[in-house]
Enzyme design. Structure first.
Site, PDB file in Angstrom:
ATOM      1  N   GLU A  34     -38.907  66.331  70.296  1.00 19.22           N
ATOM      2  CA  GLU A  34     -39.737  67.527  70.211  1.00 19.22           C
ATOM      3  C   GLU A  34     -39.851  67.870  68.725  1.00 19.22           C
ATOM      4  OE1 GLU A  34     -38.272  71.017  72.245  1.00 19.22           O
ATOM      5  OE2 GLU A  34     -39.995  72.185  71.550  1.00 19.22           O
ATOM      6  N   ARG A 260     -24.646  61.961  75.226  1.00 23.46           N
ATOM      7  CA  ARG A 260     -25.123  62.269  73.880  1.00 23.46           C
ATOM      8  C   ARG A 260     -23.991  62.079  72.884  1.00 23.46           C
ATOM      9  NH1 ARG A 260     -28.094  66.511  74.086  1.00 23.46           N
ATOM     10  NH2 ARG A 260     -27.950  67.248  71.976  1.00 23.46           N
ATOM     11  N   LYS A 270     -30.528  70.999  67.002  1.00 28.47           N
ATOM     12  CA  LYS A 270     -31.569  71.415  66.056  1.00 28.47           C
ATOM     13  C   LYS A 270     -31.588  72.928  65.870  1.00 28.47           C
ATOM     14  CE  LYS A 270     -34.593  68.815  68.136  1.00 28.47           C
ATOM     15  NZ  LYS A 270     -35.854  68.203  68.576  1.00 28.47           N
TER      16      LYS A 270
HETATM   17  P1  ATP Z   1     -30.991  69.116  70.075  1.00 30.17           P
HETATM   18  O1  ATP Z   1     -30.024  69.384  71.171  1.00 30.17           O
HETATM   19  O2  ATP Z   1     -30.370  68.652  68.807  1.00 30.17           O
HETATM   20  O3  ATP Z   1     -31.951  70.224  69.842  1.00 30.17           O
HETATM   21  P2  ATP Z   1     -32.850  67.791  71.698  1.00 30.17           P
HETATM   22  O4  ATP Z   1     -32.342  66.956  72.782  1.00 30.17           O
HETATM   23  O5  ATP Z   1     -33.397  69.122  72.048  1.00 30.17           O
HETATM   24  O6  ATP Z   1     -31.777  67.856  70.569  1.00 30.17           O
HETATM   25  P3  ATP Z   1     -35.191  66.237  71.341  1.00 30.17           P
HETATM   26  O7  ATP Z   1     -36.156  66.280  70.241  1.00 30.17           O
HETATM   27  O8  ATP Z   1     -35.617  66.726  72.675  1.00 30.17           O
HETATM   28  O9  ATP Z   1     -33.931  67.044  70.864  1.00 30.17           O
HETATM   29  O10 ATP Z   1     -34.525  64.798  71.465  1.00 30.17           O
HETATM   30  C1  ATP Z   1     -35.220  63.592  71.425  1.00 30.17           C
HETATM   31  C2  ATP Z   1     -34.362  62.546  72.078  1.00 30.17           C
HETATM   32  O11 ATP Z   1     -33.128  62.412  71.388  1.00 30.17           O
HETATM   33  C3  ATP Z   1     -34.035  62.915  73.505  1.00 30.17           C
HETATM   34  O12 ATP Z   1     -34.206  61.784  74.313  1.00 30.17           O
HETATM   35  C4  ATP Z   1     -32.606  63.356  73.447  1.00 30.17           C
HETATM   36  O13 ATP Z   1     -31.962  63.104  74.655  1.00 30.17           O
HETATM   37  C5  ATP Z   1     -32.060  62.511  72.294  1.00 30.17           C
HETATM   38  N1  ATP Z   1     -30.923  63.185  71.671  1.00 30.17           N
HETATM   39  C6  ATP Z   1     -30.873  64.434  71.154  1.00 30.17           C
HETATM   40  N2  ATP Z   1     -29.644  64.738  70.715  1.00 30.17           N
HETATM   41  C7  ATP Z   1     -28.877  63.649  70.945  1.00 30.17           C
HETATM   42  C8  ATP Z   1     -27.497  63.329  70.724  1.00 30.17           C
HETATM   43  N3  ATP Z   1     -26.656  64.207  70.167  1.00 30.17           N
HETATM   44  N4  ATP Z   1     -27.069  62.101  71.084  1.00 30.17           N
HETATM   45  C9  ATP Z   1     -27.903  61.215  71.649  1.00 30.17           C
HETATM   46  N5  ATP Z   1     -29.201  61.448  71.886  1.00 30.17           N
HETATM   47  C10 ATP Z   1     -29.696  62.650  71.548  1.00 30.17           C
HETATM   48 MG    MG Z   2     -34.924  69.192  73.550  1.00 29.56          MG
END
Ligand code: ATP
Ligand code: MG
Length: 568
Positions: A34, A260, A270
């Site tokens: 995102e 994760r 984020k």
């Molecule tokens: P955050 O929790 O940091 O805001 P998010 O999951 O909301 O991260 P996205 O932009 O939706 O951020 O993530 C893009 C991809 O990266 C998704 O498939 C998510 O599952 C993966 N991802 C995000 N954080 C991690 C992590 N700590 N370890 C592994 N994969 C991750």
């Molecule tokens: Mg997300």
């Protein structure tokens, strides 16, 4: 079949089986960020996994921006994400997609659900919807609007799209089951009104699909075969499948969840990283203390080190926390092989060689790498006045201190043996400001022809040729292994006050003046340092410490463990 050297994992097992059974003949994955922040090391795990699978199975991996929330998304983030994925070494070729490209198709899917009697416009407030939803132990209640006719629903949804209603007046919900044990199946909201301009579609839309609805259908539109996400989406999988089962889709992707990445001494979210930026706790998304890819890059981390780290931690189904020391190990290991060596004095102490002829200069040959001959050698100037590290001298040396002290002889790396004969002090403060030494001309290159030994070798820089530089010593941003738990939600309470120490009077060997920005080298005995890509100027070189040579926290961790053992 998978013929790579990549370590196996449960997702590879699933793909092997799908290919063997003919469920799929090729593999398509996607990385779906995102664009509401910069990518961090957790995203690197997902990138390496998704692009790595595509590479190893001769498939493809799409880059898809999951841009369904116009309130938080910006073009700056889109650009940084592309730069970071490319920097990590992956290529999405022409498959750069946006969920917003599918808004019309998604809208038509929603209309399809309405016409099948499987979606309805709800006019309860957000609060009431939450209230009606029930809990894990209590089933939900049907909304009074649940039985609106197809006609009425279609009409209201069209008028929502046309902008006739304010934000929050209505939402579109899937009609599934308010008593479902899985809460995500209790008539989830799939569209909401948001009268906000979108970074790509502008004012074209004022209804936006929610993640759960948009995500699986975007996967299907692109032909993704294996949709890999993190464990917190496990409960949403039933909903992911429900949409695909109830809509006339061409492709049938499957969702798989993996754990994760969590890292000690680090926050990886984020939202929280944005807070660090907004509250000026760090200098920006690319502050070298940030776990963002742009921060790690500026710190001097290499893509290889990050990819190796991701291989090492593996892909599992159960959540766990990785020790930050493992990431630091990965960068040390990589830089040990690839970083050329130089000499840099961080806290200079002036040394005058009394018996070195006035006005004389010479150059000495230094090795650029201790074990890899391909790095070659370089010439380093030597003269009567030098700088050494202040810490390498003690006027009153403790027992195990073998470096320079009054009357003691040490080796200057690549140069000569010197002996300290006098100490000059500031008459007011008593601080040592200069050492008077003698050198033995017979020890040129660092060996004594008479075979006599010295107990230590120290680095140095010739004063006349030294370049002045600023060096930033970065350390962990937090002092607690789990910053969120330690701060009970407010991670600021365990910020490390020593996470940045700026040294402004450093003296570096002249060759470092020509070093390109963004290049990481080793200052012998001091650590790895990267020439800063942002603040560095020709008359003001700036170096960021990438890593120390050894893990200074290992000892602290050991002591803490011993202390806990002793008290328990
Ligand atoms: P955050 O929790 O940091 O805001 P998010 O999951 O909301 O991260 P996205 O932009 O939706 O951020 O993530 C893009 C991809 O990266 C998704 O498939 C998510 O599952 C993966 N991802 C995000 N954080 C991690 C992590 N700590 N370890 C592994 N994969 C991750
Ligand atoms: Mg997300």
């Amino acid at each position: 079949m998978n013929e790579s050297n990549s370590p196996s994992n449960f997702i590879r097992d699933i793909i092997n089986e799908d290919l063997a059974r003919g469920t799929h003949t090729s593999v398509m994955t996607r990385f779906p960020p995102e664009p509401n922040g910069y990518l961090h090391i957790g995203h690197a795990k997902s990138i390496c996994l998704n692009f790595g699978l595509a590479r190893d199975y001769n498939g493809v991996c799409n880059l898809r921006f999951d841009d369904t929330n116009p309130a938080k998304e910006e073009v700056e983030y889109v650009d940084s994400i592309k730069e970071d994925v490319r920097w990590l070494g992956f290529d999405w070729e022409d498959r750069e997609y946006f969920a917003s490209n599918y808004f019309e198709q998604l809208y038509q899917y929603a209309v399809h659900l309405i016409e099948a009697g499987k979606a309805y416009v709800d006019s309860l407030s957000a609060e009431a919807i939450r209230d009606y939803r029930g809990t894990l132990t209590e089933s939900g209640r049907n909304s009074p609007y649940r039985d609106r006719s197809v006609e009425e629903n279609r009409n209201l949804f069209e008028r929502m799209r046309a902008g006739e209603f304010p934000d929050g007046a209505h939402v579109l919900r899937a009609k599934i089951d308010m008593a479902a044990p899985n809460l995500s199946l209790r008539d989830p909201t799939i569209y909401r009104i948001r009268k906000i301009a979108h970074h790509r579609t502008g004012d074209q839309w004022c209804v936006y699909p929610l993640y759960d609805f948009a995500h699986g259908l975007s996967d299907s539109i692109e032909g993704v075969t294996h949709s890999i996400c993190t464990l917190e989406f496990e409960n949403n999988r039933a909903l992911y499948d429900w949409f695909l089962d109830n809509l006339p889709v061409k492709n049938r992707p499957r969702q798989y969840e993996f754990a994760r990445l969590n890292l000690t001494y680090t926050v990886l979210s984020k939202r929280k990283l944005l807070k660090l930026v907004q509250e000026n706790i760090v200098e920006g998304w690319d502050d070298p203390r940030m776990p963002t890819l742009s921060g790690l890059r500026r710190r001097g981390y290499t893509p290889d080190a990050i990819r190796n780290f991701c291989d090492r931690i593996g892909v599992a189904k159960r959540d766990s926390t990785v020790d930050l020391a493992l990431l630091e190990f990965s960068i040390r290991e990589d830089l040990n092989d690839r970083a050329p060596r130089f000499m840099g004095v961080l806290n200079p102490l002036r040394v005058v060689i009394e018996n070195y002829p006035e006005g004389r200069e010479e150059t000495l040959e230094a090795m650029n790498h201790p074990t890899d001959e391909r790095f070659g050698t370089r010439e380093v100037p030597f003269g009567k006045v030098l700088y050494i590290e202040r810490d390498d001298f003690r006027e009153d040396p403790p027992k195990k201190f073998f470096r320079l002290a009054p009357g003691r002889e040490v080796r200057l790396r690549y140069a000569y043996f010197i002996t300290c004969v006098d100490v000059v002090k500031d008459p007011d403060t008593g601080e040592v400001v200069e050492l008077r030494c003698t050198y033995d001309p017979a020890t040129r290159g660092g060996n004594a022809p008479d075979g006599r030994k010295v107990k230590s070798t120290i680095h140095w820089v010739a004063a006349d040729h030294a370049i002045d530089a600023e060096v930033r010593l970065y350390d962990r941003l937090f002092t607690a292994p789990d910053p969120e738990a330690a701060g009970e939600g407010d991670f600021r309470v365990c910020l490390n006050p020593q996470s940045l120490e700026t040294l402004t009077a450093c003296k570096l060997e002249p060759g470092l003046g020509q070093l390109e920005k963004g290049t990481t080298v080793q200052f012998e005995r001091m650590g790895y340092f990267c020439r800063d890509i942002r603040d560095d100027a020709p008359d003001h070189p700036v170096f960021n410490r990438t890593a120390t040579l050894r893990d200074p926290w290992a000892k602290i961790d050991r002591q803490q463990k011993q202390a806990t053992r002793a008290t328990s």
